[in-house]
Design a protein around this motif. Sequence first.
Motif, PDB file in Angstrom:
ATOM      1  N   ALA A   1       0.829  -1.204   0.000  1.00  0.00           N
ATOM      2  CA  ALA A   1       0.000   0.000   0.000  1.00  0.00           C
ATOM      3  C   ALA A   1       0.864   1.255   0.000  1.00  0.00           C
ATOM      4  N   THR A   2       1.932   1.235   0.781  1.00  0.00           N
ATOM      5  CA  THR A   2       2.820   2.398   0.855  1.00  0.00           C
ATOM      6  C   THR A   2       3.478   2.669  -0.490  1.00  0.00           C
ATOM      7  N   GLU A   3       3.956   1.617  -1.155  1.00  0.00           N
ATOM      8  CA  GLU A   3       4.583   1.782  -2.459  1.00  0.00           C
ATOM      9  C   GLU A   3       3.569   2.240  -3.513  1.00  0.00           C
ATOM     10  N   LEU A   4       2.362   1.685  -3.448  1.00  0.00           N
ATOM     11  CA  LEU A   4       1.300   2.089  -4.374  1.00  0.00           C
ATOM     12  C   LEU A   4       0.996   3.574  -4.235  1.00  0.00           C
ATOM     13  N   VAL A   5       0.847   4.023  -3.006  1.00  0.00           N
ATOM     14  CA  VAL A   5       0.530   5.431  -2.757  1.00  0.00           C
ATOM     15  C   VAL A   5       1.665   6.334  -3.228  1.00  0.00           C
ATOM     16  N   LYS A   6       2.890   5.951  -2.934  1.00  0.00           N
ATOM     17  CA  LYS A   6       4.038   6.758  -3.370  1.00  0.00           C
ATOM     18  C   LYS A   6       4.093   6.884  -4.887  1.00  0.00           C
ATOM     19  N   ASP A   7       3.743   5.797  -5.576  1.00  0.00           N
ATOM     20  CA  ASP A   7       3.814   5.790  -7.040  1.00  0.00           C
ATOM     21  C   ASP A   7       2.706   6.620  -7.696  1.00  0.00           C
ATOM     22  N   THR A   8       1.593   6.803  -6.994  1.00  0.00           N
ATOM     23  CA  THR A   8       0.440   7.489  -7.600  1.00  0.00           C
ATOM     24  C   THR A   8       0.131   8.834  -6.938  1.00  0.00           C
ATOM     25  N   PHE A   9       0.914   9.193  -5.953  1.00  0.00           N
ATOM     26  CA  PHE A   9       0.719  10.433  -5.211  1.00  0.00           C
ATOM     27  C   PHE A   9       0.945  11.636  -6.117  1.00  0.00           C
ATOM     28  N   ASN A  10       0.129  12.660  -5.959  1.00  0.00           N
ATOM     29  CA  ASN A  10       0.184  13.832  -6.834  1.00  0.00           C
ATOM     30  C   ASN A  10       0.484  15.081  -6.004  1.00  0.00           C
ATOM     31  N   GLN A  11       1.670  15.619  -6.160  1.00  0.00           N
ATOM     32  CA  GLN A  11       2.079  16.782  -5.374  1.00  0.00           C
ATOM     33  C   GLN A  11       1.221  18.009  -5.688  1.00  0.00           C
ATOM     34  N   ASP A  12       0.804  18.168  -6.944  1.00  0.00           N
ATOM     35  CA  ASP A  12      -0.058  19.299  -7.294  1.00  0.00           C
ATOM     36  C   ASP A  12      -1.369  19.248  -6.512  1.00  0.00           C
ATOM     37  N   THR A  13      -1.872  18.019  -6.313  1.00  0.00           N
ATOM     38  CA  THR A  13      -3.118  17.856  -5.568  1.00  0.00           C
ATOM     39  C   THR A  13      -2.908  18.175  -4.092  1.00  0.00           C
ATOM     40  N   VAL A  14      -1.733  17.871  -3.576  1.00  0.00           N
ATOM     41  CA  VAL A  14      -1.412  18.235  -2.195  1.00  0.00           C
ATOM     42  C   VAL A  14      -1.477  19.755  -2.037  1.00  0.00           C
ATOM     43  N   ASP A  15      -1.004  20.461  -3.038  1.00  0.00           N
ATOM     44  CA  ASP A  15      -1.078  21.922  -2.991  1.00  0.00           C
ATOM     45  C   ASP A  15      -2.532  22.396  -2.982  1.00  0.00           C
ATOM     46  N   ASP A  16      -3.404  21.687  -3.715  1.00  0.00           N
ATOM     47  CA  ASP A  16      -4.833  22.021  -3.706  1.00  0.00           C
ATOM     48  C   ASP A  16      -5.426  21.811  -2.314  1.00  0.00           C
ATOM     49  N   ILE A  17      -5.007  20.732  -1.654  1.00  0.00           N
ATOM     50  CA  ILE A  17      -5.495  20.456  -0.292  1.00  0.00           C
ATOM     51  C   ILE A  17      -5.004  21.540   0.662  1.00  0.00           C
ATOM     52  N   ARG A  18      -3.756  21.941   0.492  1.00  0.00           N
ATOM     53  CA  ARG A  18      -3.191  22.995   1.349  1.00  0.00           C
ATOM     54  C   ARG A  18      -4.009  24.294   1.202  1.00  0.00           C
ATOM     55  N   LEU A  19      -4.403  24.604  -0.012  1.00  0.00           N
ATOM     56  CA  LEU A  19      -5.238  25.789  -0.230  1.00  0.00           C
ATOM     57  C   LEU A  19      -6.597  25.646   0.451  1.00  0.00           C
ATOM     58  N   LEU A  20      -7.174  24.449   0.361  1.00  0.00           N
ATOM     59  CA  LEU A  20      -8.470  24.204   0.999  1.00  0.00           C
ATOM     60  C   LEU A  20      -8.372  24.357   2.520  1.00  0.00           C
ATOM     61  N   LEU A  21      -7.289  23.844   3.092  1.00  0.00           N
ATOM     62  CA  LEU A  21      -7.130  23.911   4.553  1.00  0.00           C
ATOM     63  C   LEU A  21      -6.909  25.347   5.024  1.00  0.00           C
ATOM     64  N   HIS A  22      -6.256  26.150   4.196  1.00  0.00           N
ATOM     65  CA  HIS A  22      -6.083  27.587   4.478  1.00  0.00           C
ATOM     66  C   HIS A  22      -5.510  27.818   5.885  1.00  0.00           C
ATOM     67  N   GLY A  23      -4.450  27.069   6.185  1.00  0.00           N
ATOM     68  CA  GLY A  23      -3.768  27.263   7.465  1.00  0.00           C
ATOM     69  C   GLY A  23      -4.325  26.449   8.616  1.00  0.00           C
ATOM     70  N   ARG A  24      -5.463  25.812   8.430  1.00  0.00           N
ATOM     71  CA  ARG A  24      -6.040  24.989   9.501  1.00  0.00           C
ATOM     72  C   ARG A  24      -5.257  23.685   9.645  1.00  0.00           C
ATOM     73  N   LYS A  25      -5.304  23.096  10.822  1.00  0.00           N
ATOM     74  CA  LYS A  25      -4.550  21.884  11.122  1.00  0.00           C
ATOM     75  C   LYS A  25      -5.495  20.753  11.574  1.00  0.00           C
TER      76      LYS A  25
END
Length: 269
Positions: free
Chosen positions: A73-97
């Motif tokens: 599962a860890t290798e699968l996630v690493k292979d398909t993980f999308n850094q651009d999408t992480v940036d989208d999530i960061r924008l959605l969170l807007h500093g919240r934790k």
Amino acid sequence: MEEEIESLKEEIQNAKTIYDIERIFRRLWPDLLPKPFRKPLFGFPDVIIHASETSVKKHPLYSDAKSGSIESATELVKDTFNQDTVDDIRLLLHGRKPIVISAHAMEGEGVNVIPEAFAMLLAEKLGLEVESGIIQTNIVGHTGSDGFGRLSRQPVFDGDVIKSKEYFIVDDFIGMGGTIANLRGYIESKGGVVIGATALTGKAYSSKISPDRNIIQELRNKHGKELEEWWEKRFGHAFDCLTQSEARYLLKTENADRIRNKIVEAEQI
């Protein structure tokens, strides 16, 4: 009557898994099964999807990951993980934790650990805490199911929730959005606040789980109050708690009788 009892005894004795027992119980006493918690989803942000279904489901480690191999599962996630999408999530969170919470699900082949591996990597990237104490308590067997299969066998959750704490849901796949809707409903029924969700994969149209109000009204107009009352008794929530995909699926179905029949039929599988 005696023949039916003997047949039931034999079926129970031949059951090989908890899922087999649950299926028997669901067929005989559907109204006694635990009801999922749901809240209306109006205004809930679109689920952020990372990768195409092909890249995830055709990955050589996918089957092992779905069956419980955390390494796969860890290798699968690493292979398909999308850094651009992480940036989208960061924008959605807007500093919240928020706390990152994954949907722990038992599959027919074992425990699906892809959401857990996904949650751990995402939390690492975003500097967030991961929660693993909320679990799915039933087996729904959604993999390969049609829409009625997903609607009829809904996931139920249990575990500790921190009151007033914000949560962000992570799942491996979004189909009709029911798992995310039910996990969100459970967390908020216990005093938590869910501010968004992401899935490793799913179709683009599945990302919108907040239903259009006009679709909910069309559904009520087409199938009537009686079906909604039946639905609420069966699943514990009215039509305004459906996801966009669920509402559209029911709206496309010819009539209320077919919906009831298909739900009952799907519960036996």
